[in-house]
Design a protein around this motif. Structure first.
Motif, PDB file in Angstrom:
ATOM      1  N   LEU A 668     -95.064 102.065  33.965  1.00  0.00           N
ATOM      2  CA  LEU A 668     -95.192 103.294  34.447  1.00  0.00           C
ATOM      3  C   LEU A 668     -94.714 103.101  35.947  1.00  0.00           C
ATOM      4  N   ARG A 669     -95.175 102.148  36.445  1.00  0.00           N
ATOM      5  CA  ARG A 669     -94.861 101.245  38.098  1.00  0.00           C
ATOM      6  C   ARG A 669     -95.823 102.020  39.208  1.00  0.00           C
ATOM      7  N   SER A 670     -97.045 102.298  38.695  1.00  0.00           N
ATOM      8  CA  SER A 670     -97.840 102.915  38.785  1.00  0.00           C
ATOM      9  C   SER A 670     -99.329 102.571  39.252  1.00  0.00           C
ATOM     10  N   ASP A 671     -99.834 101.674  40.082  1.00  0.00           N
ATOM     11  CA  ASP A 671    -100.783 101.127  39.599  1.00  0.00           C
ATOM     12  C   ASP A 671    -102.178 101.805  39.833  1.00  0.00           C
ATOM     13  N   TYR A 672    -102.186 103.361  39.898  1.00  0.00           N
ATOM     14  CA  TYR A 672    -102.862 104.278  39.421  1.00  0.00           C
ATOM     15  C   TYR A 672    -102.960 104.844  37.402  1.00  0.00           C
ATOM     16  N   TRP A 673    -101.736 105.575  37.566  1.00  0.00           N
ATOM     17  CA  TRP A 673    -101.470 105.935  36.115  1.00  0.00           C
ATOM     18  C   TRP A 673    -101.073 105.151  35.517  1.00  0.00           C
ATOM     19  N   GLY A 674    -100.570 104.179  35.698  1.00  0.00           N
ATOM     20  CA  GLY A 674    -100.890 102.381  34.680  1.00  0.00           C
ATOM     21  C   GLY A 674    -102.224 102.004  33.995  1.00  0.00           C
ATOM     22  N   GLN A 675    -103.325 102.803  34.349  1.00  0.00           N
ATOM     23  CA  GLN A 675    -104.707 102.324  34.339  1.00  0.00           C
ATOM     24  C   GLN A 675    -104.978 102.830  32.816  1.00  0.00           C
ATOM     25  N   GLY A 676    -105.786 101.941  32.081  1.00  0.00           N
ATOM     26  CA  GLY A 676    -105.924 102.974  30.939  1.00  0.00           C
ATOM     27  C   GLY A 676    -107.202 103.800  31.153  1.00  0.00           C
ATOM     28  N   ALA A 677    -107.809 103.840  32.293  1.00  0.00           N
ATOM     29  CA  ALA A 677    -108.874 105.028  32.571  1.00  0.00           C
ATOM     30  C   ALA A 677    -107.600 106.357  33.345  1.00  0.00           C
ATOM     31  N   HIS A 678    -106.747 105.919  33.554  1.00  0.00           N
ATOM     32  CA  HIS A 678    -105.997 107.463  34.096  1.00  0.00           C
ATOM     33  C   HIS A 678    -104.503 107.506  32.960  1.00  0.00           C
ATOM     34  N   SER A 679    -104.792 106.459  32.106  1.00  0.00           N
ATOM     35  CA  SER A 679    -103.501 106.578  30.895  1.00  0.00           C
ATOM     36  C   SER A 679    -104.109 107.500  29.705  1.00  0.00           C
ATOM     37  N   ALA A 680    -104.919 106.247  29.322  1.00  0.00           N
ATOM     38  CA  ALA A 680    -105.062 106.839  27.620  1.00  0.00           C
ATOM     39  C   ALA A 680    -106.857 107.281  27.018  1.00  0.00           C
ATOM     40  N   LEU A 681    -107.252 106.921  28.609  1.00  0.00           N
ATOM     41  CA  LEU A 681    -108.826 107.720  28.715  1.00  0.00           C
ATOM     42  C   LEU A 681    -108.819 109.159  28.466  1.00  0.00           C
ATOM     43  N   PRO A 682    -107.441 110.117  29.267  1.00  0.00           N
ATOM     44  CA  PRO A 682    -107.403 111.103  28.314  1.00  0.00           C
ATOM     45  C   PRO A 682    -107.269 111.925  27.654  1.00  0.00           C
ATOM     46  N   ILE A 683    -106.777 111.037  26.646  1.00  0.00           N
ATOM     47  CA  ILE A 683    -106.139 111.369  25.629  1.00  0.00           C
ATOM     48  C   ILE A 683    -107.627 111.735  24.139  1.00  0.00           C
ATOM     49  N   VAL A 684    -108.355 110.352  25.038  1.00  0.00           N
ATOM     50  CA  VAL A 684    -110.337 110.086  23.611  1.00  0.00           C
ATOM     51  C   VAL A 684    -110.426 110.913  24.337  1.00  0.00           C
ATOM     52  N   GLY A 685    -110.790 111.971  25.801  1.00  0.00           N
ATOM     53  CA  GLY A 685    -111.573 112.380  26.176  1.00  0.00           C
ATOM     54  C   GLY A 685    -111.313 113.775  25.737  1.00  0.00           C
ATOM     55  N   ASP A 686    -109.471 114.049  26.098  1.00  0.00           N
ATOM     56  CA  ASP A 686    -109.901 115.402  25.217  1.00  0.00           C
ATOM     57  C   ASP A 686    -110.015 115.808  23.918  1.00  0.00           C
ATOM     58  N   PHE A 687    -109.803 114.442  23.501  1.00  0.00           N
ATOM     59  CA  PHE A 687    -110.139 115.288  21.198  1.00  0.00           C
ATOM     60  C   PHE A 687    -111.493 114.779  21.568  1.00  0.00           C
ATOM     61  N   PHE A 688    -112.627 114.283  21.569  1.00  0.00           N
ATOM     62  CA  PHE A 688    -113.654 114.483  22.024  1.00  0.00           C
ATOM     63  C   PHE A 688    -114.510 115.988  22.684  1.00  0.00           C
ATOM     64  N   GLN A 689    -113.766 115.935  23.287  1.00  0.00           N
ATOM     65  CA  GLN A 689    -114.172 117.171  24.158  1.00  0.00           C
ATOM     66  C   GLN A 689    -113.827 118.548  23.293  1.00  0.00           C
ATOM     67  N   ARG A 690    -112.442 118.051  22.899  1.00  0.00           N
ATOM     68  CA  ARG A 690    -112.015 119.327  20.808  1.00  0.00           C
ATOM     69  C   ARG A 690    -113.411 119.387  19.825  1.00  0.00           C
ATOM     70  N   SER A 691    -113.549 117.840  19.710  1.00  0.00           N
ATOM     71  CA  SER A 691    -114.177 117.869  18.539  1.00  0.00           C
ATOM     72  C   SER A 691    -115.463 118.529  18.411  1.00  0.00           C
ATOM     73  N   LEU A 692    -116.190 118.124  19.460  1.00  0.00           N
ATOM     74  CA  LEU A 692    -117.121 118.414  20.308  1.00  0.00           C
ATOM     75  C   LEU A 692    -117.140 119.793  20.345  1.00  0.00           C
TER      76      LEU A 692
END
Length: 821
Positions: A668-692
């Protein structure tokens, strides 16, 4: 020996000829002077031989039971745990329609053209067959097959064959007689029209109508019916898409046949023959279903099961009940699609996708050299430079290459840690564009998501979360005289850091020291026991930071072991298989739980991983998505931000996501968006938010709690940390001594590419400069081995995680997990 055997057979042959010679001579004399009786016997022998030959062939034709089965074949149906249809395993792209739902113009055109005495014969039209034979003998080869014979050939091509031989024609005729004995004429027409191929993976009249005219079979007009029936003489030759003139001529011939046999008036023919084809072509693709990657993985297993139990997944109407929850699957797909689209816009901007990735010549020259077009240019005699220049100037080629290389990919899987049941499985952003499964097929470096195995191994050996290591430069000798120097984003502070904070903030130097204490072999052994059972793990120090490629499924399964108090349960896909009548053929229970880690150690590890989401690199789970349930997890980022990971554990569900590109040279050529905390975490966070919110998982359920330390233990740990900090600050020793540890061990050197990049750098919650890996080696450095597209990268430095500590402000304090978009 060989000569004696040959002499024996020659002698036997000579004696046999001497014995048979008088009879042969007598027979030849009778042939010279035939009698009426001899002629009659000879003539009668011919049909007798034919009948005998037919009787011999009957056992080699399809049985009656097989013919009935072909009529009622039903594909296996795959259902979710909540009763939703996920997939059907059809052998072809076909939709079966009743004869009453097919336009009568189709039937009229078919009978007029292919078999006008269809309602008069019983499988074979002897008059037509004899006429075809006479024309064939005279040099004008013609076909004499009836619709029933064609159906026999279409249904059983392997049993009957397609070779132009007498044997094939006889087997075809026998099968046609059988079909006529079982089917009514209407059933024969229905079966024929639903099984005949029409190119472009369209089987049957319904799919043909949709493919060529964008309508259903019952809406076909006279002209459209004649066009499709005309194709049966030669699908490719009379293809209305590629050969419209031939198709038009053939259509008019079919119309003429309809006039000849009274199914169309001459006036209608005169008004229709001059009209255009008006094809509305669109390839028909089977809908992928809500869980296509899961279905493809399940299909492999089901084929093996069906073969072992004598079932056919395409015909026996099997009903398979799976562990997938269709509601959770929908939530996972939506979360992944949304985040994937967000990141795609970032990737497009980073790679100038609108301008065909202009400005990235060096990288794309390497990509161009891997294409078939480049190899063709070289084969034609072009030099490397000319081939690159020629292809780079082709804007269409470069646009296609750019789009394929810079397409963001993602994967997600969720499972119940208590029984291993897979609840959601998304293998890519779009199954139609990328059917490659990034859940169970793609192996990528896991980065810091591998660190819990190191801490788990330490807790097994008696380490405590409040044990400390100094934050100092680390040098670990490797075999061959090389030195591994793992680093974080900030300079060593010399302060003591607890194991809890070392994992919560993903400190590489702390993890490396802990790995040196525990030993790579023990960490690799624990990871395999917990669930990484298919991928190879190199037992080297850099393994602590995730240098060995693994699958997302393995990692989520391993975290399930942590959530299940150290008991590994193999992932489970199917709960029950039924037949078409609903009778249970097989039931499957969860695999036996295998204790691979002491429960107390697993509870300690899980409690430490709570800190990741409570205050560390995964805090956006709390601050951005507002999840208050008892959860624990870990982020992960690999070298140059090539891979982003996040896995979150809840007592009832463990879910993980991966973000990256098929080719790990693209990021992604981004030290911010390339990190798992900003790229992959939102997918899991969104999923858990919906399922809860939907109560599909209970927000009130909590993990088993480890007993809190007593007052004396708390004071002792604080005193030890204060003393260590005091002496470390004054003397800054080269190696820490917070607890008895074995001496740094010399591990086998990893592969060249692994050693060079084995120094991970920190994953920050704010954009930071990445410190390059530092390896001191007497040998000359070699460039890392780059993986081919779709494959995992080589074991290089996998982790680039280490956000600023709570007591050490980040380089950019305004950018924290709480302020993520």
């Amino acid at each position: 020996m060989r000569q004696s055997v040959l002499s024996f057979f020659r002698e036997i042959s000579a004696r046999a000829w001497d014995h048979a010679k008088p009879q042969v001579t007598s027979a030849l004399q009778r042939l010279r002077r035939p009698t009426w009786r001899g002629v009659a016997l000879s003539v009668a022998a011919i049909p007798a031989l034919v009948v005998l030959y037919v009787l011999i062939l009957i056992p080699f034709t399809p049985g009656i039971g097989d013919i009935r089965k072909a009529k009622i074949e039903q594909p296996a149906q795959i259902y979710s745990a909540d009763g939703k249809l996920l997939a059907e395993f059809k052998p072809t792209n076909r939709v079966w329609v009743k004869l009453s739902d097919i336009s009568p113009h189709v039937v009229d055109a078919l009978i007029s053209t292919e078999d006008h005495r269809f309602y008069e014969h019983h499988g074979i039209d002897f008059k037509r067959t004899a006429g075809a034979a006479l024309h064939t003998f005279s040099g004008d080869r013609q076909g004499g097959s009836t619709i029933t014979q064609q159906l026999a050939r279409n249904l059983y091509p392997d049993d009957i064959g397609r070779a132009p031989t007498l044997t094939r024609k006889i087997k075809e005729a026998i099968t046609a007689f059988k079909i006529e004995a079982i089917y009514t004429k209407g059933e024969i027409l229905e079966t024929y029209l639903n099984t005949v191929p029409f190119l472009y993976n369209a089987y049957g009249i319904e799919m043909a109508a949709r493919t060529y005219f964008d309508k259903s079979a019952d809406d076909l007009s006279v002209l459209e019916s004649a066009t499709l029936i005309g194709m049966l003489k030669g699908n490719s030759y009379y293809n209305p898409v590629i050969n419209p003139e031939r198709a038009l001529d053939r259509r008019n011939i079919v119309l003429g046949q309809m006039v000849k046999y009274g199914r169309l008036s001459q006036a209608q023919f005169n008004s229709l023959k001059g009209k255009a084809l008006r094809v509305d072509f669109e390839r028909q693709t089977e809908p992928p279903g809500p869980a296509p990657h899961f279905a493809q993985q399940l299909k492999k297993w089901l084929i093996a099961w069906a073969d072992a139990h004598d079932y056919n997944i395409y015909a026996d109407g099997l009903v398979v009940r799976t562990t997938i929850d269709a509601r959770l699957q929908t939530m996972a797909t939506q979360a992944l699609t949304f985040q994937g689209n967000q990141l795609q816009s970032i990737a497009n901007a980073a790679w100038n996708a609108r301008s065909a990735c202009s400005g990235h010549k060096d990288v794309f020259d390497a990509f161009i050299r891997e294409t078939p077009e480049y190899r063709s240019a070289k084969d034609s005699g072009m030099s490397d430079g000319d081939a690159l220049k020629h292809l780079s100037a082709d804007r269409g080629f470069m646009k296609t290459l750019c789009d394929s290389k810079t397409r963001v990919q993602a994967a997600f899987v969720a499972m119940d840690p208590r029984d291993g049941a897979i609840k959601a499985w998304v293998g890519s952003r779009d199954f139609a564009q990328d059917p490659y499964d990034h859940v169970s097929q793609a192996r990528r470096q896991p980065g810091s998501t591998f660190k819990p195995f190191v801490y788990g191994a330490a807790f097994e050996q008696g380490a405590k979360p409040d044990d400390t290591f100094p934050d100092q430069a680390v040098e670990i000798p490797l075999a061959g005289g090389e030195i591994w120097r793992p680093s974080d984003e900030d300079a060593p502070s010399g302060r003591p850091i607890t194991l809890r904070d070392g994992l919560a903030y993903s400190r590489n130097r702390i993890t490396a020291q802990l790995m040196e204490s525990v030993g790579p072999a023990k960490v690799a052994r624990l990871a395999r026991a917990m669930g990484v059972r298919d991928s190879h793990l190199d037992a080297v120090p850099s393994l602590a930071l995730g240098t060995s490629p693994v699958t997302l499924k393995e990692m989520v399964s391993s975290y399930g072991t942590i959530a299940n108090e150290g008991a590994y349960v193999a992932p489970m896909l199917v709960t029950r298989i039924e037949d078409r009548k609903g009778e249970v053929l097989a039931e499957f229970q969860p695999a036996h739980a295998d204790r691979v880690m002491p429960a107390a150690s697993a509870q300690t590890l899980l409690d430490v991983m709570r800190s990741v989401v409570n205050k560390g690199t995964g805090s956006a789970i709390r601050t951005r998505f507002g999840i208050r349930a008892d959860v624990a997890g870990k982020t992960g980022t690999t070298q140059d931000n090539a891979d982003g990971w996040f896995i979150l554990m809840h007592p009832q569900l463990v879910a993980g996501a991966w973000i990256g590109f098929n080719d790990s040279r693209v990021t992604l050529r981004s030290d911010y968006w390339g990190q798992g905390a900003h790229s992959a975490l939102p997918i899991v966070g969104d999923f858990f938010q919906r399922s809860l919110r939907s109560r599909l998982i209970d927000p009130r359920v909590k993990f088993a709690q480890e007993p809190p330390p007593g007052m004396f233990d708390t004071l002792r740990m604080k005193l030890r940390a204060w003393m260590q900090y005091l002496f470390t600050s004054s003397s800054k020793p080269e190696t820490p001594a917070p607890a008895p540890r074995p001496k740094p061990r010399s591990a086998p050197a990893p592969a060249a590419s692994a050693v060079e990049n084995a120094s991970p750098v920190a994953e920050a919650s704010a954009p930071t400069d990445i410190e390059p890996p530092q390896i001191v080696s007497p040998a000359a450095s070699q460039p890392p081995i780059l993986p081919s597209p779709g494959e995992a990268s080589a074991p290089a430095a996998a982790n680039s995680e280490a956000p600023a500590f709570a007591s050490t402000p980040a380089a950019n304090p305004a950018s924290t997990p709480a302020s993520e978009p």
